[in-house]
Design a protein around this motif. Sequence first.
Motif, PDB file in Angstrom:
ATOM      1  N   ALA A 268     -12.248  -1.205 -25.522  1.00  0.00           N
ATOM      2  CA  ALA A 268     -11.587  -0.125 -26.250  1.00  0.00           C
ATOM      3  C   ALA A 268     -12.403   0.244 -27.467  1.00  0.00           C
ATOM      4  O   ALA A 268     -12.915  -0.623 -28.162  1.00  0.00           O
ATOM      5  CB  ALA A 268     -10.183  -0.574 -26.670  1.00  0.00           C
ATOM      6  N   LEU A 269     -12.569   1.522 -27.731  1.00  0.00           N
ATOM      7  CA  LEU A 269     -13.358   2.006 -28.844  1.00  0.00           C
ATOM      8  C   LEU A 269     -12.450   2.406 -29.997  1.00  0.00           C
ATOM      9  O   LEU A 269     -11.296   2.749 -29.820  1.00  0.00           O
ATOM     10  CB  LEU A 269     -14.204   3.207 -28.418  1.00  0.00           C
ATOM     11  N   ALA A 270     -12.977   2.384 -31.204  1.00  0.00           N
ATOM     12  CA  ALA A 270     -12.215   2.784 -32.389  1.00  0.00           C
ATOM     13  C   ALA A 270     -13.115   3.604 -33.291  1.00  0.00           C
ATOM     14  O   ALA A 270     -14.328   3.469 -33.259  1.00  0.00           O
ATOM     15  CB  ALA A 270     -11.686   1.563 -33.131  1.00  0.00           C
ATOM     16  N   GLU A 271     -12.523   4.459 -34.088  1.00  0.00           N
ATOM     17  CA  GLU A 271     -13.290   5.331 -34.963  1.00  0.00           C
ATOM     18  C   GLU A 271     -13.637   4.626 -36.273  1.00  0.00           C
ATOM     19  O   GLU A 271     -12.892   3.772 -36.744  1.00  0.00           O
ATOM     20  CB  GLU A 271     -12.480   6.592 -35.267  1.00  0.00           C
ATOM     21  N   GLY A 272     -14.778   4.998 -36.866  1.00  0.00           N
ATOM     22  CA  GLY A 272     -15.090   4.615 -38.226  1.00  0.00           C
ATOM     23  C   GLY A 272     -15.870   3.334 -38.404  1.00  0.00           C
ATOM     24  O   GLY A 272     -16.480   3.146 -39.452  1.00  0.00           O
ATOM     25  N   SER A 273     -15.880   2.439 -37.465  1.00  0.00           N
ATOM     26  CA  SER A 273     -16.564   1.159 -37.649  1.00  0.00           C
ATOM     27  C   SER A 273     -17.987   1.243 -37.111  1.00  0.00           C
ATOM     28  O   SER A 273     -18.249   1.904 -36.105  1.00  0.00           O
ATOM     29  CB  SER A 273     -15.807   0.046 -36.929  1.00  0.00           C
ATOM     30  N   LYS A 274     -18.927   0.572 -37.801  1.00  0.00           N
ATOM     31  CA  LYS A 274     -20.311   0.492 -37.368  1.00  0.00           C
ATOM     32  C   LYS A 274     -20.649  -0.962 -37.053  1.00  0.00           C
ATOM     33  O   LYS A 274     -20.358  -1.867 -37.836  1.00  0.00           O
ATOM     34  CB  LYS A 274     -21.245   1.019 -38.454  1.00  0.00           C
ATOM     35  N   VAL A 275     -21.295  -1.171 -35.899  1.00  0.00           N
ATOM     36  CA  VAL A 275     -21.537  -2.524 -35.382  1.00  0.00           C
ATOM     37  C   VAL A 275     -23.050  -2.758 -35.316  1.00  0.00           C
ATOM     38  O   VAL A 275     -23.812  -1.844 -34.988  1.00  0.00           O
ATOM     39  CB  VAL A 275     -20.901  -2.699 -33.988  1.00  0.00           C
ATOM     40  N   TYR A 276     -23.475  -3.993 -35.609  1.00  0.00           N
ATOM     41  CA  TYR A 276     -24.906  -4.286 -35.623  1.00  0.00           C
ATOM     42  C   TYR A 276     -25.152  -5.789 -35.487  1.00  0.00           C
ATOM     43  O   TYR A 276     -24.231  -6.610 -35.619  1.00  0.00           O
ATOM     44  CB  TYR A 276     -25.544  -3.773 -36.914  1.00  0.00           C
ATOM     45  N   PHE A 277     -26.445  -6.128 -35.203  1.00  0.00           N
ATOM     46  CA  PHE A 277     -26.906  -7.523 -35.216  1.00  0.00           C
ATOM     47  C   PHE A 277     -27.716  -7.731 -36.499  1.00  0.00           C
ATOM     48  O   PHE A 277     -28.583  -6.921 -36.826  1.00  0.00           O
ATOM     49  CB  PHE A 277     -27.786  -7.834 -34.004  1.00  0.00           C
ATOM     50  N   SER A 278     -27.427  -8.801 -37.191  1.00  0.00           N
ATOM     51  CA  SER A 278     -28.128  -9.084 -38.435  1.00  0.00           C
ATOM     52  C   SER A 278     -29.623  -9.308 -38.178  1.00  0.00           C
ATOM     53  O   SER A 278     -30.008  -9.933 -37.187  1.00  0.00           O
ATOM     54  CB  SER A 278     -27.534 -10.316 -39.120  1.00  0.00           C
ATOM     55  N   LYS A 279     -30.430  -8.812 -39.100  1.00  0.00           N
ATOM     56  CA  LYS A 279     -31.873  -9.031 -38.997  1.00  0.00           C
ATOM     57  C   LYS A 279     -32.257 -10.481 -39.279  1.00  0.00           C
ATOM     58  O   LYS A 279     -33.405 -10.872 -39.062  1.00  0.00           O
ATOM     59  CB  LYS A 279     -32.606  -8.099 -39.965  1.00  0.00           C
TER      60      LYS A 279
ATOM     61  N   LEU B  97     -21.548   3.542 -32.126  1.00  0.00           N
ATOM     62  CA  LEU B  97     -21.083   2.407 -32.922  1.00  0.00           C
ATOM     63  C   LEU B  97     -22.202   1.723 -33.691  1.00  0.00           C
ATOM     64  O   LEU B  97     -21.939   0.824 -34.491  1.00  0.00           O
ATOM     65  CB  LEU B  97     -20.402   1.378 -32.016  1.00  0.00           C
ATOM     66  N   THR B  98     -23.446   2.098 -33.433  1.00  0.00           N
ATOM     67  CA  THR B  98     -24.560   1.384 -34.064  1.00  0.00           C
ATOM     68  C   THR B  98     -24.681   1.743 -35.537  1.00  0.00           C
ATOM     69  O   THR B  98     -24.190   2.777 -35.982  1.00  0.00           O
ATOM     70  CB  THR B  98     -25.877   1.687 -33.353  1.00  0.00           C
ATOM     71  N   SER B  99     -25.354   0.859 -36.303  1.00  0.00           N
ATOM     72  CA  SER B  99     -25.423   1.003 -37.752  1.00  0.00           C
ATOM     73  C   SER B  99     -26.839   0.764 -38.248  1.00  0.00           C
ATOM     74  O   SER B  99     -27.596  -0.015 -37.661  1.00  0.00           O
ATOM     75  CB  SER B  99     -24.478  -0.006 -38.423  1.00  0.00           C
ATOM     76  N   ASN B 100     -27.179   1.402 -39.358  1.00  0.00           N
ATOM     77  CA  ASN B 100     -28.473   1.167 -39.989  1.00  0.00           C
ATOM     78  C   ASN B 100     -28.527  -0.159 -40.731  1.00  0.00           C
ATOM     79  O   ASN B 100     -29.577  -0.545 -41.239  1.00  0.00           O
ATOM     80  CB  ASN B 100     -28.798   2.306 -40.963  1.00  0.00           C
ATOM     81  N   TYR B 101     -27.390  -0.816 -40.830  1.00  0.00           N
ATOM     82  CA  TYR B 101     -27.370  -2.110 -41.510  1.00  0.00           C
ATOM     83  C   TYR B 101     -28.151  -3.171 -40.742  1.00  0.00           C
ATOM     84  O   TYR B 101     -28.578  -4.174 -41.310  1.00  0.00           O
ATOM     85  CB  TYR B 101     -25.921  -2.593 -41.692  1.00  0.00           C
ATOM     86  N   GLY B 102     -28.297  -2.983 -39.455  1.00  0.00           N
ATOM     87  CA  GLY B 102     -29.003  -3.966 -38.633  1.00  0.00           C
ATOM     88  C   GLY B 102     -29.430  -3.349 -37.322  1.00  0.00           C
ATOM     89  O   GLY B 102     -29.409  -2.131 -37.135  1.00  0.00           O
ATOM     90  N   ALA B 103     -29.805  -4.208 -36.380  1.00  0.00           N
ATOM     91  CA  ALA B 103     -30.345  -3.748 -35.104  1.00  0.00           C
ATOM     92  C   ALA B 103     -29.233  -3.493 -34.099  1.00  0.00           C
ATOM     93  O   ALA B 103     -28.159  -4.104 -34.148  1.00  0.00           O
ATOM     94  CB  ALA B 103     -31.309  -4.786 -34.551  1.00  0.00           C
ATOM     95  N   ALA B 104     -29.513  -2.589 -33.163  1.00  0.00           N
ATOM     96  CA  ALA B 104     -28.558  -2.297 -32.099  1.00  0.00           C
ATOM     97  C   ALA B 104     -28.686  -3.286 -30.952  1.00  0.00           C
ATOM     98  O   ALA B 104     -27.851  -3.321 -30.051  1.00  0.00           O
ATOM     99  CB  ALA B 104     -28.763  -0.883 -31.586  1.00  0.00           C
ATOM    100  N   SER B 105     -29.748  -4.084 -30.956  1.00  0.00           N
ATOM    101  CA  SER B 105     -29.915  -5.107 -29.922  1.00  0.00           C
ATOM    102  C   SER B 105     -30.529  -6.356 -30.547  1.00  0.00           C
ATOM    103  O   SER B 105     -31.155  -6.288 -31.610  1.00  0.00           O
ATOM    104  CB  SER B 105     -30.785  -4.606 -28.769  1.00  0.00           C
ATOM    105  N   TYR B 106     -30.343  -7.448 -29.882  1.00  0.00           N
ATOM    106  CA  TYR B 106     -30.844  -8.736 -30.370  1.00  0.00           C
ATOM    107  C   TYR B 106     -31.527  -9.449 -29.205  1.00  0.00           C
ATOM    108  O   TYR B 106     -30.889  -9.792 -28.211  1.00  0.00           O
ATOM    109  CB  TYR B 106     -29.689  -9.564 -30.926  1.00  0.00           C
TER     110      TYR B 106
END
Length: 669
Positions: free
Chosen positions: A32-43, A129-138
Amino acid sequence: MNKIFKSAFVALLAVLGLTLTACVNKYEYDGALAEGSKVYFSKDLDATVEVSFDESSFTVTVNRTDTQGELTVPLTVTMSDGSIFTPQGTSVTFADGESTAKLVFAYNPADVEYGHYDDITVTINDESLTSNYGAASYAFKAGKTEWKLMDTSLGKASYRDDIMSGLMGISNEIWNVEIYESVATPGRYMVKDPYGLDAYRKSSLWSTEDEIEEYYGLTTGVTPNIVVNAQDPNFVWIEEFEMPYASIFGFNMTIISYVDYFLNTRGMTLDAVKAKYPESFGTLEDGVISMPASELIFTRDGQLWNYVNNNGLFAIALPGATIGDFSIEADYLGIFTNVSEKPFAVVETKLGEDASDVKAVVVEGDADAGAVADAIAAGELEGIEILDGQNNVPIADGLEGKLQVVLVVLNGGKVKTVTALPFEYFGGGSPWQTLGIGYYTEDFIVSHYGYDPVTYEVEIQESTSTPGVYRIKNAYAPLCGMFGMSGGEEDIIVHAENPAGVYVLTQTTGFVADYGNFAISTYGGNDVEYLVAKYSVTPEQVIAAYPGDFGQLENGVITFPLIGAEDAEGPIIDESTGQQLMFQGYLFGGEEYWFEGRNGAVKLVLPGAPEAVKAQARKAAAATKGRHFNRSVKASASKSVSKNIKRQMLRKKASKLIQLAPQAKKLAF
């Protein structure tokens, strides 16, 4: 990179890409998707996940920026085909108020293997859902390391370089390193990146910090961990490793030990290498790993190129042990006779800092120096004490001819270093008189490695008892130098008693290759060796029977004929020319034989030759100066000779020889 190589490289990458795509498993997750949240993998996530035999799972953390509400995120997981790890669940779900969620990977600890890692990539399967805070893949590796850092409570481990120091002509530095031991194979050690940036900062290989940074910025990024197999402390070897110098020197460079070469390239078993090449192994003694001189090789773009560790100072000290300098440099200076007419061999020595117990003795030239050193260490043979500087080593009564000074460095009664200095001594006068400088054209060994003949200066002597018997002093020392190796101090005797029947019997050259100490003989010398031994004939009768097989001495120059190679089916064809293979003699190495002198260039210009002849030889020698060759221990392109072919070529001589020498016995070939 040239166009042909680049095209081939791109094609190879394409094939590899197809192959890798074909052997992965993909797991698609929908959530299920939701609005407003950004998801990432820590560098900051580790590139390697170490699993445990005591656990059955590990987790990968996923982050989000907005912690309000519950959120389920779709992911794609790509793994190596046949991976032992299995992602759990259909997605990761963030609980309300939580900024992290974890994807669980399950595994059976019984399936974990030391030193094996699987490649895994986890990707967020929705770009919105991806974010500039980290990577979209790990992307990471998961597995169990083979190596455990050794306890340093007793002291740090250290490394003494004799690889780059020898190549660059700098001192043999010692610096601290990290050493790991294999938990799967005790006695197998890994030195972590001894040529890395931190190691260079702790040594003086480069003089300034700027030079170090500049150097390291030019390297390939290769981490040359050195793996040492010391399961048997008496038979230690170094496994092949890559050095980070491609961008500096313009070629890829690896270091390989002869033992590793025999095991992995020649396909020999460890027991076979131990039996045939024991001198190629190092030792682990008192916590210090050392390797014998010139038993490590560097390769250039995959080709065996030159020796390293030429000083024999390469060493690795395990934690708590100390590398000692037990080196000895020695030169033979000549003979000294005291007032009592006792002869001494005079040697000049420079001892290493820890070489405090050094003994020397004069023995026969063919004695095994290692066995002599062991006898000195055991007290079975008495040697005199050697100090820094000039030393006189007594020559025992009755010792004459080819001799050697054996010097041994001891520590705690154990042999650390052995050096042998060959020389000649004749109490009643030398059987050889020096004629002067001549010129030798070599075409046995250079043609074996595919190079053109070379000419160089040599000292020529003549027998005082048998005129016409000549000796080439240290005949192959100059050639060894051209191949970047020591050796060649052995003399070659040329029989020219009959100027119309010159020959060279089988003699070692001192050029030591993969096949052992190379030996040579001319074709006529081979006739004399075998036929005189099998028949009751003299060399003169063999020369009379087969004059075309022998060399000639004319106008101060000795030359040898080209002979057509044959086997039972007739002439042997040289595949490169389509013509009968021609040669002047044989090259011998271990059990191998080759037709050599294929250019017909082997000759010897004597000191008494006319000046015009010597001038031409000097010109050829001048052209040779500065030449350098690569010595590969791989099989030569030269035509190998079987013993049967040699017998067949000799068998044809039997009937004619018996006619010329009726007293000859029938040879049973």
